[in-house]
Scaffold this active site. Structure first.
Site, PDB file in Angstrom:
ATOM      1  N   ASP A  77      -6.507  -0.951  -6.082  1.00 51.88           N
ATOM      2  CA  ASP A  77      -7.977  -0.946  -6.071  1.00 51.88           C
ATOM      3  C   ASP A  77      -8.536  -0.447  -4.743  1.00 51.88           C
ATOM      4  O   ASP A  77      -9.690  -0.685  -4.422  1.00 51.88           O
ATOM      5  CB  ASP A  77      -8.524  -2.342  -6.377  1.00 51.88           C
ATOM      6  CG  ASP A  77      -8.047  -3.399  -5.383  1.00 51.88           C
ATOM      7  OD1 ASP A  77      -7.293  -3.034  -4.448  1.00 51.88           O
ATOM      8  OD2 ASP A  77      -8.416  -4.576  -5.547  1.00 51.88           O
ATOM      9  N   TYR A 108       0.876  -1.166   0.000  1.00 47.42           N
ATOM     10  CA  TYR A 108       0.000   0.000   0.000  1.00 47.42           C
ATOM     11  C   TYR A 108       0.919   1.223   0.000  1.00 47.42           C
ATOM     12  O   TYR A 108       1.784   1.349   0.880  1.00 47.42           O
ATOM     13  CB  TYR A 108      -0.867   0.041   1.262  1.00 47.42           C
ATOM     14  CG  TYR A 108      -2.038  -0.902   1.274  1.00 47.42           C
ATOM     15  CD1 TYR A 108      -3.079  -0.771   0.361  1.00 47.42           C
ATOM     16  CD2 TYR A 108      -2.122  -1.918   2.223  1.00 47.42           C
ATOM     17  CE1 TYR A 108      -4.167  -1.634   0.385  1.00 47.42           C
ATOM     18  CE2 TYR A 108      -3.201  -2.790   2.259  1.00 47.42           C
ATOM     19  CZ  TYR A 108      -4.219  -2.643   1.335  1.00 47.42           C
ATOM     20  OH  TYR A 108      -5.291  -3.486   1.356  1.00 47.42           O
ATOM     21  N   HIS A 112     -10.196  -7.230  -4.814  1.00 49.66           N
ATOM     22  CA  HIS A 112      -9.890  -7.149  -3.381  1.00 49.66           C
ATOM     23  C   HIS A 112     -10.745  -8.122  -2.579  1.00 49.66           C
ATOM     24  O   HIS A 112     -11.199  -7.827  -1.471  1.00 49.66           O
ATOM     25  CB  HIS A 112     -10.107  -5.716  -2.880  1.00 49.66           C
ATOM     26  CG  HIS A 112      -9.127  -5.279  -1.831  1.00 49.66           C
ATOM     27  ND1 HIS A 112      -7.991  -4.568  -2.133  1.00 49.66           N
ATOM     28  CD2 HIS A 112      -9.098  -5.439  -0.487  1.00 49.66           C
ATOM     29  CE1 HIS A 112      -7.321  -4.304  -1.022  1.00 49.66           C
ATOM     30  NE2 HIS A 112      -7.975  -4.835  -0.015  1.00 49.66           N
TER      31      HIS A 112
END
Length: 649
Positions: free
Chosen positions: A402, A374, A495
């Protein structure tokens, strides 16, 4: 860069309303009218300082350059002449509560007087706190929490804590290591807090039993109603079946649901909104039908392959999932070990329960790892993390794309609300500072950069020599853009159905992506394509490979087998998806299951090797047609926990 306009403080003071809010920070005026509404600490903290110099309020929490990172240049209004700033223009820090006063014996016989406690300087303690004295004398709500021998000032962080402020403030003035350790990595405070909020080391000899926060008691396994006779029912405690009884991944999920804490189950099992995509991720594979070939020599089946320079016992890897300690005390460390036993690669998560160093230390010699990323709004932290991964020999970096904001996962949100069960945060909720109903997932958003875009791809490639892939691609156009940008691959993923509901499953997107890449002149060896989401059977792996995937990622099955039987359960699950059982348990068992299933599907389809699996072995005519009737999937229906309306809880 053009020079900023010169402003007087009187110019700024005119913009003192919610719908016209300028704030001065470190001598620069910013237009925070829109930013204030989404400020993580609550809109009031911004709008109360409209038209003022808020540096004194801002400085204790934020880095000086954060506005330059967060705001568009057009919202920097100009430099303020310091000579024009008067006392009434300057925002004041909120007053802290006065420290308690103690009764102290005076020289006169029997007399006592109240004296104010004066905290000694940290240097006077040689950088070590006497725990009892600090806890007794200086404790306003949330001021100091002790974790792993260090004291941290969590006064402001507590209000935005992902698990709710009560978990912080209930442990104010205590050693909260036992409460903290089951979920978080040891180094997370160093990642999240400014160094100035690390107050010092605590003398372990000064810690008494009453100073130690107790971990919450685990809930007993739920009891089932069982008929004792024709007309009588009795409660019986859930008894976990033996590992050998686990025949498929759904078996592990059904056991995990019974043995996990409700909050942990809610976090892992939840999907976005109505959970339509969550459920369709697996159902999509059932819209792909098999087209087997006969009279092929399938005496020997070879499931081995490799991707991104890492060998694999079958076209599978363990994808990154957050907070694995919620499943088992060994968390990600157990998954690292199980991946080695299963002959697979594990993708290390950014939001892990164990530190990166602890996960890396669990590796066996020669074991390959991937890593998920991330991107942090503070890019320096991201660069530091990536360099550490590269130095450790991680093969590839999967950048999650996403999740500019984490989705609404109502099971997670609901469990957070019902478990907390108090109005401790009522005041801050009324002010818009904290929403304690949002669950852990939504709060993590503050550590993910929503501004990440295609312009950042050159930067991502420049900070590492690892292969860089995008995780979360959901259409052919974006896959082609990733290829043309020089990236090494993409994961077609939604996800795990936890983001935008009613998105297509990764396997449904796969034919579109492969056609688009082929049209763009991309060769399969130049750009790896993976799929994750909904893989529960060996046949699912086969179908994804047939349609062009280099391999597939599994996440929840790993967590559920870990929660049910530990490390050995994961390996058992994978071997079931591959070949035969060898008596090992937990994650190991899950791997064995997948191997067994894939071996059977390859043999019955006439495919002796992974390379021999082609698009000709499957039919996808109904894949994108969501109205095709299907037989009921009783295993899914039997383990899926429906969303509940508030009145039914």
């Amino acid at each position: 860069m053009a020079a900023l306009p010169k402003l007087s403080m009187d110019d700024v003071a005119k913009h003192n309303m919610k719908d016209d809010c300028w704030v001065v920070l470190y001598g620069t005026a910013y237009d925070l009218t829109k930013f204030g509404k989404v400020h993580p600490g609550g809109a009031n903290l911004v709008f109360e300082n409209a038209g003022k110099d808020a540096t004194a309020v801002f400085d204790p929490i934020h880095p000086k350059d954060i506005m330059a990172k967060l705001l568009k240049p057009s919202l920097t209004m100009g430099e303020v002449d310091p000579a024009t700033i008067r006392p009434e223009h300057v925002s004041q820090l909120p007053k802290k509560e006065e420290h308690k006063k103690k009764k102290k014996a005076a020289p006169a016989a029997g007399a006592a007087e109240e004296v104010e406690f004066l905290k000694p300087p940290l240097a006077a303690m040689l950088n070590t706190f006497d725990f009892e004295s600090v806890a007794r004398e200086t404790m306003e709500p949330g001021l100091l929490d002790r974790l792993y021998g260090k004291a941290y000032d969590l006064t402001k962080f507590g209000k935005v804590h992902p698990g709710g402020a009560a978990l912080i403030f209930d442990n104010a003035g205590k050693d909260a290591t036992k409460v903290f350790d089951p979920i978080h990595p040891k180094d997370i405070m160093e990642k999240l807090l400014k160094p100035s909020l690390t107050m010092g080391n605590v003398d372990p000899a000064s810690i008494k039993d009453e100073h130690i926060a107790k971990a919450p008691e685990k809930h007993a396994a739920p009891k089932k109603k069982k008929a004792a006779s024709a007309a009588v029912e009795e409660d019986v405690e859930f008894k976990k079946p033996p590992l050998a009884a686990m025949l498929n991944t759904f078996d592990f999920e059904s056991v995990a649901r019974e043995v996990m804490e409700p909050q942990a189950w809610g976090y892992y099992s939840s999907g976005g909104d109505d959970e339509i995509t969550l459920r369709d991720n697996h159902m999509a594979f059932q819209r792909i039908t098999m087209r087997p070939r006969i009279l092929v020599n399938v005496r020997d089946i070879d499931m081995t392959t490799s991707f991104l320079g890492a060998p694999a016992s079958l076209p599978l890897y363990f994808t990154a999932t957050a907070l694995a300690k919620l499943a088992h005390k060994d968390g990600e460390v157990a998954i690292v070990r199980a991946a080695k036993k299963a002959g697979l690669t594990y993708m290390l998560p950014t939001l892990s329960s164990y530190t990166l160093d602890e996960m890396l230390a669990a590796r066996s010699p020669g074991q390959e790892l991937f890593a998920q990323l991330y991107v942090n709004p503070e890019r320096g932290r991201t660069e530091e993390y990536v360099k550490k991964l590269e130095a450790a020999g991680v093969k590839a970096l999967f950048v999650t794309v996403d999740a500019p904001q984490l989705g609404r996962r109502e099971k997670d949100m609901r469990s957070k609300f019902t478990q907390q069960g108090s109005d401790v945060q009522a005041d801050t909720e009324d002010e818009g500072e904290v929403d304690r109903t949002q669950g852990a997932a939504r709060a993590i958003s503050s550590y993910i950069d929503p501004g990440l875009c295609w312009d950042d791809v050159p930067w991502l490639k420049s900070i590492t020599k690892m292969k860089v892939l995008l995780k979360g691609v959901q259409c052919g156009e974006d896959a082609v853009m990733a290829f043309k940008a020089g990236l090494d691959g993409a994961v077609l993923s939604n996800h795990g159905g936890r983001q935008l509901d009613t998105c297509r499953s990764g396997v449904e997107v796969l034919p579109e992506v492969m056609d688009a890449l082929k049209e763009a002149g991309c060769k399969r060896e130049d750009f790896a394509v993976f799929v994750d989401g909904g893989i529960r059977r060996g046949a699912d792996i086969f179908k994804a490979v047939a349609l062009g995937a280099s391999g597939v990622g599994v996440g929840r099955p790993v967590l559920y087998s870990l929660a049910s039987y530990g490390e050995k359960g994961i390996v058992r699950m994978v071997h079931m998806l591959q070949v035969g059982f060898n008596g090992e348990k937990g994650i190991v068992r899950m791997v064995h299951m997948l191997q067994d299933e894939l071996q059977m599907v390859m043999r019955l389809s006439g495919c002796p090797t992974v390379q021999s699996i082609t698009e000709a072995h499957v039919i996808t005519r109904n894949l994108a047609d969501h109205i095709v009737p299907l037989p009921a999937d009783h295993l899914t229906e039997g383990t899926y926990m429906p969303l509940m309306a508030a009145a039914r809880l």
